[in-house]
Design a protein around this motif. Sequence first.
Motif, PDB file in Angstrom:
ATOM      1  N   LEU A 158       0.825  -1.205   0.000  1.00  0.00           N
ATOM      2  CA  LEU A 158       0.000   0.000   0.000  1.00  0.00           C
ATOM      3  C   LEU A 158       0.863   1.261   0.000  1.00  0.00           C
ATOM      4  O   LEU A 158       0.528   2.254  -0.654  1.00  0.00           O
ATOM      5  N   ILE A 159       1.962   1.239   0.742  1.00  0.00           N
ATOM      6  CA  ILE A 159       2.890   2.376   0.729  1.00  0.00           C
ATOM      7  C   ILE A 159       3.468   2.572  -0.674  1.00  0.00           C
ATOM      8  O   ILE A 159       3.547   3.697  -1.186  1.00  0.00           O
ATOM      9  N   LEU A 160       3.861   1.469  -1.300  1.00  0.00           N
ATOM     10  CA  LEU A 160       4.428   1.538  -2.651  1.00  0.00           C
ATOM     11  C   LEU A 160       3.428   2.121  -3.641  1.00  0.00           C
ATOM     12  O   LEU A 160       3.793   2.935  -4.503  1.00  0.00           O
ATOM     13  N   LEU A 161       2.151   1.735  -3.499  1.00  0.00           N
ATOM     14  CA  LEU A 161       1.139   2.183  -4.453  1.00  0.00           C
ATOM     15  C   LEU A 161       0.681   3.613  -4.184  1.00  0.00           C
ATOM     16  O   LEU A 161       0.768   4.489  -5.062  1.00  0.00           O
ATOM     17  N   PHE A 162       0.184   3.862  -2.967  1.00  0.00           N
ATOM     18  CA  PHE A 162      -0.483   5.134  -2.684  1.00  0.00           C
ATOM     19  C   PHE A 162       0.477   6.253  -2.278  1.00  0.00           C
ATOM     20  O   PHE A 162       0.156   7.425  -2.428  1.00  0.00           O
ATOM     21  N   SER A 163       1.655   5.898  -1.765  1.00  0.00           N
ATOM     22  CA  SER A 163       2.592   6.919  -1.317  1.00  0.00           C
ATOM     23  C   SER A 163       3.727   7.133  -2.314  1.00  0.00           C
ATOM     24  O   SER A 163       3.946   8.249  -2.792  1.00  0.00           O
ATOM     25  N   LEU A 166       1.805   6.892  -6.467  1.00  0.00           N
ATOM     26  CA  LEU A 166       0.772   7.886  -6.737  1.00  0.00           C
ATOM     27  C   LEU A 166       0.958   9.177  -5.940  1.00  0.00           C
ATOM     28  O   LEU A 166       0.450  10.229  -6.340  1.00  0.00           O
ATOM     29  N   GLY A 167       1.663   9.114  -4.831  1.00  0.00           N
ATOM     30  CA  GLY A 167       1.902  10.299  -4.013  1.00  0.00           C
ATOM     31  C   GLY A 167       0.643  10.887  -3.405  1.00  0.00           C
ATOM     32  O   GLY A 167       0.570  12.093  -3.151  1.00  0.00           O
ATOM     33  N   LEU A 168      -0.344  10.034  -3.132  1.00  0.00           N
ATOM     34  CA  LEU A 168      -1.620  10.522  -2.614  1.00  0.00           C
ATOM     35  C   LEU A 168      -1.659  10.619  -1.092  1.00  0.00           C
ATOM     36  O   LEU A 168      -2.318  11.493  -0.540  1.00  0.00           O
ATOM     37  N   LEU A 169      -0.954   9.712  -0.414  1.00  0.00           N
ATOM     38  CA  LEU A 169      -1.054   9.636   1.042  1.00  0.00           C
ATOM     39  C   LEU A 169       0.340   9.537   1.655  1.00  0.00           C
ATOM     40  O   LEU A 169       1.249   8.960   1.041  1.00  0.00           O
ATOM     41  N   PRO A 170       0.530  10.097   2.844  1.00  0.00           N
ATOM     42  CA  PRO A 170       1.825   9.955   3.528  1.00  0.00           C
ATOM     43  C   PRO A 170       2.052   8.522   3.964  1.00  0.00           C
ATOM     44  O   PRO A 170       1.110   7.801   4.284  1.00  0.00           O
ATOM     45  N   SER A 171       3.301   8.116   3.985  1.00  0.00           N
ATOM     46  CA  SER A 171       3.642   6.734   4.328  1.00  0.00           C
ATOM     47  C   SER A 171       3.834   6.519   5.821  1.00  0.00           C
ATOM     48  O   SER A 171       3.920   5.371   6.269  1.00  0.00           O
ATOM     49  N   SER A 172       3.920   7.580   6.605  1.00  0.00           N
ATOM     50  CA  SER A 172       4.150   7.427   8.036  1.00  0.00           C
ATOM     51  C   SER A 172       3.744   8.714   8.744  1.00  0.00           C
ATOM     52  O   SER A 172       3.387   9.718   8.114  1.00  0.00           O
ATOM     53  N   ALA A 189      -5.156   6.538   6.963  1.00  0.00           N
ATOM     54  CA  ALA A 189      -5.753   5.809   5.839  1.00  0.00           C
ATOM     55  C   ALA A 189      -4.987   4.526   5.516  1.00  0.00           C
ATOM     56  O   ALA A 189      -5.584   3.443   5.415  1.00  0.00           O
ATOM     57  N   LEU A 190      -3.675   4.617   5.327  1.00  0.00           N
ATOM     58  CA  LEU A 190      -2.901   3.444   4.919  1.00  0.00           C
ATOM     59  C   LEU A 190      -2.789   2.386   6.020  1.00  0.00           C
ATOM     60  O   LEU A 190      -3.051   1.206   5.760  1.00  0.00           O
ATOM     61  N   PRO A 191      -2.411   2.746   7.263  1.00  0.00           N
ATOM     62  CA  PRO A 191      -2.391   1.700   8.299  1.00  0.00           C
ATOM     63  C   PRO A 191      -3.791   1.143   8.576  1.00  0.00           C
ATOM     64  O   PRO A 191      -3.942  -0.054   8.826  1.00  0.00           O
ATOM     65  N   GLY A 192      -4.824   2.007   8.531  1.00  0.00           N
ATOM     66  CA  GLY A 192      -6.185   1.521   8.734  1.00  0.00           C
ATOM     67  C   GLY A 192      -6.609   0.567   7.637  1.00  0.00           C
ATOM     68  O   GLY A 192      -7.263  -0.454   7.892  1.00  0.00           O
ATOM     69  N   VAL A 263       3.366  -4.918  14.325  1.00  0.00           N
ATOM     70  CA  VAL A 263       4.083  -4.849  13.056  1.00  0.00           C
ATOM     71  C   VAL A 263       3.578  -3.684  12.212  1.00  0.00           C
ATOM     72  O   VAL A 263       4.363  -2.935  11.624  1.00  0.00           O
ATOM     73  N   VAL A 264       2.257  -3.498  12.162  1.00  0.00           N
ATOM     74  CA  VAL A 264       1.677  -2.411  11.365  1.00  0.00           C
ATOM     75  C   VAL A 264       2.122  -1.057  11.906  1.00  0.00           C
ATOM     76  O   VAL A 264       2.486  -0.152  11.139  1.00  0.00           O
ATOM     77  N   GLU A 265       2.130  -0.899  13.217  1.00  0.00           N
ATOM     78  CA  GLU A 265       2.544   0.377  13.797  1.00  0.00           C
ATOM     79  C   GLU A 265       4.029   0.646  13.565  1.00  0.00           C
ATOM     80  O   GLU A 265       4.433   1.797  13.391  1.00  0.00           O
ATOM     81  N   VAL A 266       4.824  -0.404  13.545  1.00  0.00           N
ATOM     82  CA  VAL A 266       6.251  -0.219  13.259  1.00  0.00           C
ATOM     83  C   VAL A 266       6.458   0.174  11.800  1.00  0.00           C
ATOM     84  O   VAL A 266       7.235   1.086  11.489  1.00  0.00           O
ATOM     85  N   VAL A 267       5.752  -0.485  10.883  1.00  0.00           N
ATOM     86  CA  VAL A 267       5.899  -0.202   9.452  1.00  0.00           C
ATOM     87  C   VAL A 267       5.519   1.243   9.142  1.00  0.00           C
ATOM     88  O   VAL A 267       6.191   1.934   8.365  1.00  0.00           O
ATOM     89  N   PHE A 268       4.436   1.736   9.772  1.00  0.00           N
ATOM     90  CA  PHE A 268       3.945   3.076   9.468  1.00  0.00           C
ATOM     91  C   PHE A 268       4.385   4.122  10.494  1.00  0.00           C
ATOM     92  O   PHE A 268       3.883   5.248  10.467  1.00  0.00           O
ATOM     93  N   ALA A 269       5.314   3.754  11.383  1.00  0.00           N
ATOM     94  CA  ALA A 269       5.782   4.676  12.426  1.00  0.00           C
ATOM     95  C   ALA A 269       4.604   5.284  13.173  1.00  0.00           C
ATOM     96  O   ALA A 269       4.570   6.492  13.438  1.00  0.00           O
ATOM     97  N   TRP A 270       3.648   4.449  13.526  1.00  0.00           N
ATOM     98  CA  TRP A 270       2.430   4.891  14.209  1.00  0.00           C
ATOM     99  C   TRP A 270       2.658   4.809  15.716  1.00  0.00           C
ATOM    100  O   TRP A 270       2.925   3.749  16.260  1.00  0.00           O
ATOM    101  N   PRO A 271       2.562   5.914  16.433  1.00  0.00           N
ATOM    102  CA  PRO A 271       2.944   5.923  17.856  1.00  0.00           C
ATOM    103  C   PRO A 271       1.861   5.388  18.780  1.00  0.00           C
ATOM    104  O   PRO A 271       1.325   6.100  19.636  1.00  0.00           O
TER     105      PRO A 271
END
Length: 321
Positions: A158-163, A166-172, A189-192, A263-271
């Motif tokens: 999803l990061i590869l596609l949308f961030s 396409l540059g639509l959403l932030p990756s972290s 949006a992406l982690p959700g 794992v998802v929070e680590v990938v997206f740097a979600w605190p």
Amino acid sequence: MRLSPRQVAAFLGRRLLFSAVVLLGVLVLVFLLVQLVPGDPIRLALGTRYTQEAYDALRAASGLDRPLGEQFLSYVGSALTGDLGVSFRSGEPVTQLLLQRLPATVSLALVGIGIALLIAVPAGIWSALHEGRVSDAIIRVTSQLGVSVPDFWMGMLLILLFSTTLGLLPSSGYVPITEDVGGWARRVALPGLTVGLVAAAIMTRYIRSAVLEVASMSYVRTARSKGLPAGVVVGRHVLRNALVPVLTIAGIQLATILGGVIVVEVVFAWPGLGRLVYDSVAARDYSMIQGSVLLIAVMFLLINLLVDVLYALVDPRIRLA
């Protein structure tokens, strides 16, 4: 059957008593976590910062210099008042750090379960009502692929596609919803979506099975033999009675997301709590790990209690026993 306030109160009392017993067991296990860790947790926590003075001070502050029984009673008493000790790593209260991270994880979990329900409920119902057709096969194969794909790989795609592409959403990154709703929505949006797609794949299979099971019941066949319209049979008899197992799997998935999105929070740097647990394990911060495990257990118990109460509201045949 309408339940009386007395029945509801008795049920809630029994469930709360059961939850209290489970919570006591969790407290014992969490307390033993530090005792069973190989080596000295204080020495591990200090690492290269070790000095005898720092060691003695941290050991006294954490209460590990007292007898084991006294440590346990003190820990239980403090936990019941909301005091979960002090972080070995930062020196801040564990409860304060957990409360700071909790909103991020709760918001991610609610978005994830919302996306999962929006996908899984119509997909599962459609697949069951069109059993054996091409659309049913497509949904089943897709859900199997979703179950098989690891969540970290889904997040990277999803990061590869949308961030990246396409540059639509932030990756972290993370912005509290109270500060900027739009910024929060863009970052969640992406982690959700990652959490939601994985949960949707699991829930679709359960919902399909639940609808198929109810659709084969004798009262559904009787309703059809009476000539009732297909929409009435499905809406009144099939979906309503299939909602109980749907609540079960939704509650399980919500609790799993709250306690297992490390794992998802680590990938997206979600605190959130998952990232906090990951950092605490890496730093050997056992007080923080204890507090995190206890908080996750409490959330599991609360969600299970809520699902049990919803059972009676959805299906009046269920007795609160």
